[in-house]
Design a protein around this motif. Structure first.
Motif, PDB file in Angstrom:
ATOM      1  N   ARG A   1     -10.029   0.143  -8.416  1.00 62.38           N
ATOM      2  CA  ARG A   1      -9.600   0.807  -9.643  1.00 62.38           C
ATOM      3  C   ARG A   1     -10.081   2.254  -9.718  1.00 62.38           C
TER       4      ARG A   1
ATOM      5  N   HIS B   1      -2.313   5.070   6.444  1.00 62.54           N
ATOM      6  CA  HIS B   1      -2.618   5.058   5.003  1.00 62.54           C
ATOM      7  C   HIS B   1      -4.085   5.410   4.735  1.00 62.54           C
TER       8      HIS B   1
ATOM      9  N   GLN C   1      -9.190   3.960  -5.955  1.00 59.27           N
ATOM     10  CA  GLN C   1      -7.824   3.701  -5.495  1.00 59.27           C
ATOM     11  C   GLN C   1      -7.760   3.392  -4.000  1.00 59.27           C
TER      12      GLN C   1
ATOM     13  N   PRO D   1      -7.324   0.444  -1.259  1.00 53.34           N
ATOM     14  CA  PRO D   1      -6.724  -0.895  -1.288  1.00 53.34           C
ATOM     15  C   PRO D   1      -7.754  -2.006  -1.103  1.00 53.34           C
TER      16      PRO D   1
ATOM     17  N   ILE E   1       0.841  -1.202   0.000  1.00 53.22           N
ATOM     18  CA  ILE E   1       0.000   0.000   0.000  1.00 53.22           C
ATOM     19  C   ILE E   1       0.873   1.246   0.000  1.00 53.22           C
ATOM     20  N   GLY E   2       1.959   1.205   0.757  1.00 52.03           N
ATOM     21  CA  GLY E   2       2.882   2.334   0.773  1.00 52.03           C
ATOM     22  C   GLY E   2       3.515   2.593  -0.583  1.00 52.03           C
ATOM     23  N   ASP E   3       3.636   1.557  -1.409  1.00 52.56           N
ATOM     24  CA  ASP E   3       4.183   1.704  -2.761  1.00 52.56           C
ATOM     25  C   ASP E   3       3.114   2.097  -3.781  1.00 52.56           C
ATOM     26  N   GLY E   4       1.887   2.327  -3.321  1.00 54.49           N
ATOM     27  CA  GLY E   4       0.834   2.787  -4.206  1.00 54.49           C
ATOM     28  C   GLY E   4       0.013   1.694  -4.860  1.00 54.49           C
ATOM     29  N   LEU E   5       0.180   0.441  -4.446  1.00 54.07           N
ATOM     30  CA  LEU E   5      -0.594  -0.659  -5.026  1.00 54.07           C
ATOM     31  C   LEU E   5      -1.944  -0.760  -4.333  1.00 54.07           C
ATOM     32  N   THR E   6      -2.975  -1.093  -5.101  1.00 56.21           N
ATOM     33  CA  THR E   6      -4.322  -1.177  -4.535  1.00 56.21           C
ATOM     34  C   THR E   6      -4.999  -2.519  -4.765  1.00 56.21           C
TER      35      THR E   6
ATOM     36  N   ALA F   1      -7.502   7.202   3.647  1.00 59.56           N
ATOM     37  CA  ALA F   1      -7.895   8.082   2.545  1.00 59.56           C
ATOM     38  C   ALA F   1      -8.893   9.111   3.065  1.00 59.56           C
TER      39      ALA F   1
END
Length: 356
Positions: free
Chosen positions: A239, A161, A242, A244, A117-122, A163
Protein backbone atom coordinates in the motif's frame (compact mmCIF):
# COMPACT_ATOMS: atom_id res chain seq x y z
CA UNK A 1 -64.62 -31.35 -13.54
CA UNK A 2 -61.88 -31.26 -16.14
CA UNK A 3 -58.49 -32.17 -14.72
CA UNK A 4 -56.11 -29.23 -14.61
CA UNK A 5 -53.20 -30.84 -16.42
CA UNK A 6 -50.33 -28.71 -17.67
CA UNK A 7 -46.92 -29.90 -18.69
CA UNK A 8 -44.10 -29.07 -21.10
CA UNK A 9 -43.40 -31.16 -24.20
CA UNK A 10 -41.28 -30.03 -27.14
CA UNK A 11 -43.23 -31.65 -29.99
CA UNK A 12 -46.69 -32.77 -31.09
CA UNK A 13 -45.50 -36.38 -31.05
CA UNK A 14 -44.77 -36.22 -27.35
CA UNK A 15 -48.03 -34.39 -26.77
CA UNK A 16 -49.88 -37.25 -28.41
CA UNK A 17 -48.18 -39.63 -25.98
CA UNK A 18 -49.47 -37.54 -23.08
CA UNK A 19 -52.91 -37.52 -24.71
CA UNK A 20 -52.88 -41.31 -24.90
CA UNK A 21 -51.87 -41.67 -21.26
CA UNK A 22 -54.57 -39.22 -20.19
CA UNK A 23 -57.12 -41.23 -22.13
CA UNK A 24 -56.21 -44.25 -20.01
CA UNK A 25 -56.07 -42.45 -16.69
CA UNK A 26 -58.83 -39.84 -16.74
CA UNK A 27 -62.05 -41.80 -16.95
CA UNK A 28 -61.46 -43.19 -20.42
CA UNK A 29 -61.91 -39.74 -21.91
CA UNK A 30 -60.06 -39.23 -25.18
CA UNK A 31 -57.73 -36.33 -25.79
CA UNK A 32 -56.13 -35.23 -29.02
CA UNK A 33 -53.81 -32.54 -30.24
CA UNK A 34 -55.87 -29.41 -30.81
CA UNK A 35 -53.24 -26.81 -31.75
CA UNK A 36 -50.34 -27.54 -34.12
CA UNK A 37 -46.83 -26.75 -32.96
CA UNK A 38 -45.62 -25.32 -36.23
CA UNK A 39 -46.06 -21.64 -35.42
CA UNK A 40 -45.14 -21.14 -31.79
CA UNK A 41 -43.70 -24.49 -30.84
CA UNK A 42 -46.56 -25.34 -28.51
CA UNK A 43 -49.47 -27.77 -28.61
CA UNK A 44 -52.76 -28.02 -26.72
CA UNK A 45 -54.71 -31.11 -25.75
CA UNK A 46 -58.49 -30.96 -26.16
CA UNK A 47 -61.10 -33.25 -24.68
CA UNK A 48 -63.21 -35.00 -27.31
CA UNK A 49 -66.31 -35.02 -25.10
CA UNK A 50 -66.09 -31.35 -24.24
CA UNK A 51 -64.49 -29.01 -26.80
CA UNK A 52 -64.13 -26.35 -24.12
CA UNK A 53 -62.01 -28.67 -22.00
CA UNK A 54 -58.49 -27.89 -23.17
CA UNK A 55 -55.18 -28.54 -21.54
CA UNK A 56 -52.36 -26.39 -22.84
CA UNK A 57 -49.00 -27.99 -23.44
CA UNK A 58 -46.03 -25.92 -24.51
CA UNK A 59 -42.45 -26.50 -25.52
CA UNK A 60 -39.64 -25.54 -23.08
CA UNK A 61 -39.33 -22.24 -24.93
CA UNK A 62 -42.98 -21.23 -24.52
CA UNK A 63 -45.44 -20.35 -21.79
CA UNK A 64 -48.92 -21.87 -22.09
CA UNK A 65 -52.16 -20.65 -20.58
CA UNK A 66 -55.94 -20.90 -20.89
CA UNK A 67 -58.27 -18.43 -22.55
CA UNK A 68 -60.70 -17.10 -19.87
CA UNK A 69 -63.70 -18.53 -21.73
CA UNK A 70 -62.05 -21.81 -22.55
CA UNK A 71 -62.44 -21.34 -26.29
CA UNK A 72 -58.81 -21.64 -27.26
CA UNK A 73 -55.41 -22.30 -25.85
CA UNK A 74 -53.14 -19.31 -25.53
CA UNK A 75 -49.47 -19.94 -26.26
CA UNK A 76 -46.93 -17.15 -25.79
CA UNK A 77 -43.38 -17.22 -27.03
CA UNK A 78 -40.65 -17.22 -24.39
CA UNK A 79 -38.96 -14.21 -25.96
CA UNK A 80 -41.23 -12.12 -23.76
CA UNK A 81 -39.56 -9.20 -21.97
CA UNK A 82 -40.47 -10.91 -18.70
CA UNK A 83 -38.55 -14.08 -19.57
CA UNK A 84 -35.77 -14.81 -17.08
CA UNK A 85 -32.19 -15.30 -18.34
CA UNK A 86 -30.57 -18.68 -17.78
CA UNK A 87 -29.30 -19.14 -14.23
CA UNK A 88 -25.84 -20.27 -15.34
CA UNK A 89 -24.13 -19.48 -18.59
CA UNK A 90 -20.74 -19.26 -20.27
CA UNK A 91 -19.15 -15.91 -21.09
CA UNK A 92 -16.96 -17.01 -23.98
CA UNK A 93 -14.85 -13.85 -23.78
CA UNK A 94 -13.91 -14.46 -20.13
CA UNK A 95 -13.35 -18.21 -19.89
CA UNK A 96 -10.38 -19.23 -17.75
CA UNK A 97 -8.59 -22.12 -19.46
CA UNK A 98 -7.96 -25.28 -17.47
CA UNK A 99 -4.32 -26.31 -17.62
CA UNK A 100 -3.58 -29.96 -18.37
CA UNK A 101 -0.21 -30.06 -16.56
CA UNK A 102 1.66 -28.71 -13.55
CA UNK A 103 4.07 -26.79 -15.75
CA UNK A 104 1.16 -25.24 -17.62
CA UNK A 105 -0.48 -24.18 -14.34
CA UNK A 106 2.68 -22.47 -13.08
CA UNK A 107 3.03 -20.68 -16.42
CA UNK A 108 -0.57 -19.50 -16.19
CA UNK A 109 -0.01 -18.23 -12.64
CA UNK A 110 3.17 -16.36 -13.62
CA UNK A 111 1.48 -14.84 -16.67
CA UNK A 112 -1.51 -13.73 -14.58
CA UNK A 113 0.74 -12.09 -12.00
CA UNK A 114 2.64 -10.25 -14.74
CA UNK A 115 -0.59 -9.03 -16.36
CA UNK A 116 -1.99 -7.78 -13.06
CA UNK A 117 1.25 -5.97 -12.19
CA UNK A 118 1.26 -4.45 -15.66
CA UNK A 119 -2.25 -3.11 -14.95
CA UNK A 120 -0.96 -1.38 -11.81
CA UNK A 121 -2.29 -3.83 -9.20
CA UNK A 122 -0.13 -4.48 -6.15
CA UNK A 123 -2.23 -6.62 -3.79
CA UNK A 124 -2.68 -10.02 -5.40
CA UNK A 125 -3.79 -13.50 -4.46
CA UNK A 126 -2.95 -16.91 -5.93
CA UNK A 127 -4.63 -20.16 -4.91
CA UNK A 128 -3.36 -23.56 -6.02
CA UNK A 129 -5.00 -26.64 -4.51
CA UNK A 130 -4.79 -29.98 -6.30
CA UNK A 131 -5.13 -32.10 -3.17
CA UNK A 132 -8.84 -32.76 -3.74
CA UNK A 133 -9.41 -32.53 0.00
CA UNK A 134 -6.61 -34.96 0.89
CA UNK A 135 -5.05 -33.67 4.12
CA UNK A 136 -2.10 -36.08 4.11
CA UNK A 137 0.30 -33.19 3.61
CA UNK A 138 0.12 -29.65 4.94
CA UNK A 139 -0.75 -26.80 2.61
CA UNK A 140 2.81 -25.54 2.84
CA UNK A 141 4.37 -28.87 1.90
CA UNK A 142 1.94 -29.32 -0.99
CA UNK A 143 2.70 -25.82 -2.27
CA UNK A 144 6.51 -25.78 -2.12
CA UNK A 145 7.18 -26.87 -5.70
CA UNK A 146 4.49 -24.59 -7.06
CA UNK A 147 5.94 -21.66 -5.06
CA UNK A 148 9.41 -22.39 -6.44
CA UNK A 149 8.19 -22.53 -10.04
CA UNK A 150 6.17 -19.33 -9.77
CA UNK A 151 9.03 -17.55 -7.98
CA UNK A 152 11.44 -18.61 -10.71
CA UNK A 153 9.22 -17.28 -13.49
CA UNK A 154 8.45 -14.05 -11.62
CA UNK A 155 12.09 -13.37 -10.72
CA UNK A 156 13.12 -13.79 -14.34
CA UNK A 157 10.54 -11.18 -15.38
CA UNK A 158 11.34 -8.63 -12.69
CA UNK A 159 13.42 -6.62 -15.13
CA UNK A 160 10.21 -5.69 -16.93
CA UNK A 161 8.47 -4.35 -13.81
CA UNK A 162 11.30 -3.42 -11.46
CA UNK A 163 10.95 -0.41 -9.18
CA UNK A 164 14.07 1.72 -9.56
CA UNK A 165 17.17 -0.41 -9.01
CA UNK A 166 15.30 -3.09 -7.08
CA UNK A 167 15.52 -6.54 -8.63
CA UNK A 168 15.03 -8.97 -5.72
CA UNK A 169 11.98 -11.18 -5.31
CA UNK A 170 11.46 -11.70 -1.58
CA UNK A 171 9.70 -14.88 -0.40
CA UNK A 172 8.25 -14.86 3.11
CA UNK A 173 7.58 -18.19 4.85
CA UNK A 174 5.53 -18.77 8.01
CA UNK A 175 8.58 -19.51 10.15
CA UNK A 176 12.35 -19.80 10.06
CA UNK A 177 12.22 -23.60 9.82
CA UNK A 178 10.22 -23.64 6.60
CA UNK A 179 12.44 -20.93 5.11
CA UNK A 180 15.56 -22.96 5.96
CA UNK A 181 14.00 -26.09 4.45
CA UNK A 182 13.23 -24.24 1.22
CA UNK A 183 16.76 -22.84 1.11
CA UNK A 184 18.16 -26.35 1.46
CA UNK A 185 15.83 -28.01 -1.07
CA UNK A 186 16.32 -25.24 -3.62
CA UNK A 187 20.10 -25.21 -3.12
CA UNK A 188 20.31 -21.46 -2.69
CA UNK A 189 23.80 -19.99 -3.00
CA UNK A 190 25.17 -22.88 -5.03
CA UNK A 191 25.83 -23.44 -8.71
CA UNK A 192 22.99 -25.98 -8.77
CA UNK A 193 20.44 -23.49 -7.37
CA UNK A 194 16.89 -24.20 -8.53
CA UNK A 195 15.86 -20.53 -8.40
CA UNK A 196 17.46 -17.39 -9.86
CA UNK A 197 20.08 -15.54 -7.84
CA UNK A 198 17.72 -12.59 -7.28
CA UNK A 199 15.39 -14.69 -5.10
CA UNK A 200 15.69 -14.05 -1.37
CA UNK A 201 14.08 -16.06 1.45
CA UNK A 202 12.77 -14.60 4.69
CA UNK A 203 10.36 -15.64 7.44
CA UNK A 204 7.86 -14.26 9.93
CA UNK A 205 7.96 -12.67 12.40
CA UNK A 206 11.64 -11.77 12.63
CA UNK A 207 12.60 -10.75 9.09
CA UNK A 208 11.61 -7.52 7.40
CA UNK A 209 11.50 -6.59 3.72
CA UNK A 210 14.42 -4.71 2.18
CA UNK A 211 12.86 -1.59 0.70
CA UNK A 212 16.01 -0.80 -1.27
CA UNK A 213 16.29 -4.06 -3.21
CA UNK A 214 12.93 -5.83 -3.09
CA UNK A 215 10.91 -5.43 -6.29
CA UNK A 216 8.26 -7.98 -5.34
CA UNK A 217 7.11 -10.05 -2.35
CA UNK A 218 5.63 -13.54 -2.42
CA UNK A 219 4.07 -14.66 0.89
CA UNK A 220 3.94 -18.45 0.94
CA UNK A 221 1.01 -20.11 2.72
CA UNK A 222 0.46 -17.70 5.61
CA UNK A 223 -1.72 -19.00 8.44
CA UNK A 224 -3.89 -17.29 11.04
CA UNK A 225 -0.88 -17.02 13.38
CA UNK A 226 0.85 -14.78 10.82
CA UNK A 227 -2.18 -12.61 10.08
CA UNK A 228 -0.91 -9.58 11.99
CA UNK A 229 2.55 -9.75 10.42
CA UNK A 230 1.10 -10.27 6.94
CA UNK A 231 -1.19 -7.27 7.32
CA UNK A 232 1.73 -5.09 8.43
CA UNK A 233 3.79 -6.33 5.47
CA UNK A 234 0.99 -5.57 3.01
CA UNK A 235 0.53 -2.08 4.46
CA UNK A 236 4.24 -1.23 4.36
CA UNK A 237 5.10 -2.78 1.00
CA UNK A 238 1.98 -3.05 -1.11
CA UNK A 239 0.00 0.00 0.00
CA UNK A 240 2.65 2.56 0.97
CA UNK A 241 5.42 1.74 -1.52
CA UNK A 242 3.26 0.20 -4.25
CA UNK A 243 5.51 -2.84 -4.53
CA UNK A 244 3.61 -5.95 -5.70
CA UNK A 245 2.70 -8.38 -2.93
CA UNK A 246 1.29 -11.83 -3.76
CA UNK A 247 -0.27 -14.10 -1.15
CA UNK A 248 -0.04 -17.76 -2.13
CA UNK A 249 -2.65 -20.07 -0.58
CA UNK A 250 -3.45 -17.77 2.35
CA UNK A 251 -5.37 -19.23 5.29
CA UNK A 252 -5.43 -16.17 7.52
CA UNK A 253 -8.74 -17.08 9.15
CA UNK A 254 -8.78 -20.32 11.12
CA UNK A 255 -12.18 -21.68 10.13
CA UNK A 256 -11.73 -24.78 12.31
CA UNK A 257 -11.19 -22.77 15.49
CA UNK A 258 -12.65 -19.28 15.32
CA UNK A 259 -14.33 -19.11 11.89
CA UNK A 260 -15.45 -15.74 10.56
CA UNK A 261 -16.07 -14.19 13.94
CA UNK A 262 -15.72 -10.49 14.64
CA UNK A 263 -11.94 -10.53 14.28
CA UNK A 264 -12.15 -12.59 11.11
CA UNK A 265 -14.67 -10.21 9.56
CA UNK A 266 -12.47 -7.23 10.36
CA UNK A 267 -9.46 -8.93 8.79
CA UNK A 268 -11.52 -9.77 5.73
CA UNK A 269 -12.58 -6.15 5.41
CA UNK A 270 -9.11 -4.70 6.02
CA UNK A 271 -7.05 -7.11 3.94
CA UNK A 272 -8.68 -10.04 2.17
CA UNK A 273 -11.31 -7.99 0.34
CA UNK A 274 -8.55 -5.78 -1.14
CA UNK A 275 -6.71 -8.72 -2.71
CA UNK A 276 -7.25 -9.30 -6.42
CA UNK A 277 -7.56 -12.95 -7.35
CA UNK A 278 -5.20 -13.44 -10.29
CA UNK A 279 -4.96 -17.24 -10.39
CA UNK A 280 -6.94 -20.13 -8.98
CA UNK A 281 -6.81 -23.84 -9.64
CA UNK A 282 -8.79 -26.11 -7.34
CA UNK A 283 -9.59 -29.75 -7.90
CA UNK A 284 -13.11 -30.82 -6.96
CA UNK A 285 -14.65 -34.27 -6.40
CA UNK A 286 -16.39 -34.07 -9.78
CA UNK A 287 -14.31 -31.51 -11.66
CA UNK A 288 -12.26 -28.37 -11.18
CA UNK A 289 -12.50 -24.63 -10.59
CA UNK A 290 -10.13 -22.37 -12.53
CA UNK A 291 -9.44 -18.65 -12.82
CA UNK A 292 -6.76 -16.64 -14.59
CA UNK A 293 -6.47 -12.87 -14.60
CA UNK A 294 -8.46 -11.03 -15.89
CA UNK A 295 -10.96 -13.81 -16.67
CA UNK A 296 -13.96 -15.11 -14.75
CA UNK A 297 -14.12 -18.15 -12.49
CA UNK A 298 -14.81 -21.19 -14.66
CA UNK A 299 -16.41 -24.39 -13.39
CA UNK A 300 -15.44 -27.64 -15.12
CA UNK A 301 -16.92 -31.12 -14.83
CA UNK A 302 -15.11 -34.38 -15.50
CA UNK A 303 -16.19 -36.03 -18.74
CA UNK A 304 -14.33 -39.10 -19.95
CA UNK A 305 -15.94 -38.80 -23.37
CA UNK A 306 -14.08 -35.56 -24.10
CA UNK A 307 -10.50 -35.46 -25.33
CA UNK A 308 -9.20 -33.31 -22.48
CA UNK A 309 -11.44 -35.02 -19.91
CA UNK A 310 -13.30 -31.89 -18.75
CA UNK A 311 -16.46 -30.07 -19.80
CA UNK A 312 -16.91 -26.36 -19.15
CA UNK A 313 -20.20 -25.82 -17.30
CA UNK A 314 -20.35 -22.14 -16.42
CA UNK A 315 -18.45 -18.92 -15.79
CA UNK A 316 -19.21 -16.80 -12.72
CA UNK A 317 -17.91 -13.32 -11.82
CA UNK A 318 -17.11 -14.10 -8.17
CA UNK A 319 -15.41 -17.05 -6.55
CA UNK A 320 -18.08 -19.64 -5.74
CA UNK A 321 -18.11 -21.22 -2.30
CA UNK A 322 -18.89 -24.85 -1.57
CA UNK A 323 -22.65 -24.38 -1.64
CA UNK A 324 -22.46 -22.49 -4.92
CA UNK A 325 -20.42 -25.28 -6.52
CA UNK A 326 -22.83 -27.94 -5.28
CA UNK A 327 -25.70 -25.99 -6.78
CA UNK A 328 -23.95 -25.60 -10.15
CA UNK A 329 -23.11 -29.29 -10.41
CA UNK A 330 -26.61 -30.28 -9.32
CA UNK A 331 -28.14 -27.89 -11.84
CA UNK A 332 -26.22 -29.36 -14.78
CA UNK A 333 -26.54 -32.93 -13.55
CA UNK A 334 -30.31 -32.53 -13.53
CA UNK A 335 -30.21 -31.06 -17.03
CA UNK A 336 -28.11 -33.95 -18.29
CA UNK A 337 -30.49 -36.49 -16.81
CA UNK A 338 -33.42 -34.81 -18.55
CA UNK A 339 -31.59 -34.67 -21.88
CA UNK A 340 -30.53 -38.28 -21.64
CA UNK A 341 -34.14 -39.40 -21.43
CA UNK A 342 -34.77 -39.59 -25.17
CA UNK A 343 -37.94 -41.70 -24.93
CA UNK A 344 -41.19 -39.71 -25.09
CA UNK A 345 -42.41 -41.91 -22.22
CA UNK A 346 -39.45 -40.93 -20.02
CA UNK A 347 -41.10 -38.13 -18.05
CA UNK A 348 -44.70 -39.37 -18.22
CA UNK A 349 -44.49 -40.96 -14.78
CA UNK A 350 -43.18 -37.78 -13.20
CA UNK A 351 -45.84 -35.69 -14.88
CA UNK A 352 -48.60 -38.07 -13.78
CA UNK A 353 -47.31 -37.94 -10.21
CA UNK A 354 -47.63 -34.15 -10.32
CA UNK A 355 -51.09 -34.56 -11.89
CA UNK A 356 -52.34 -36.83 -9.10
Amino acid sequence: AAPKFQTMWPSPRRARVVAGVLALVVGGEAYHVATPASRLGGVALRSSSSPRRRHAVSSPGCVAGMHPRGRRAVVAAAESPDAEPPKYSIDAARVSPLSDSFVGATRQAADSIALAIGDGLTLLRVDFDTTGGDATYTTLKSSMEFARSVATAWAERLGEHKAGNATTLRLFFPDAGSAALASSQWKLGTEEALVPANVGLSSFPRDKPDFETDAGVLVVCPKAAEATAVEALVDAVGRERQVPVVLLNPELVDMGTTGYGYAGRLLKKRLLDDLTQVFLLQTLPAGALAQTYPNAFSVYREDDDLEDGYELLATVPRRPNGEDLDEIFEFFSKGSADDADASPFGNVAGQLCKFF
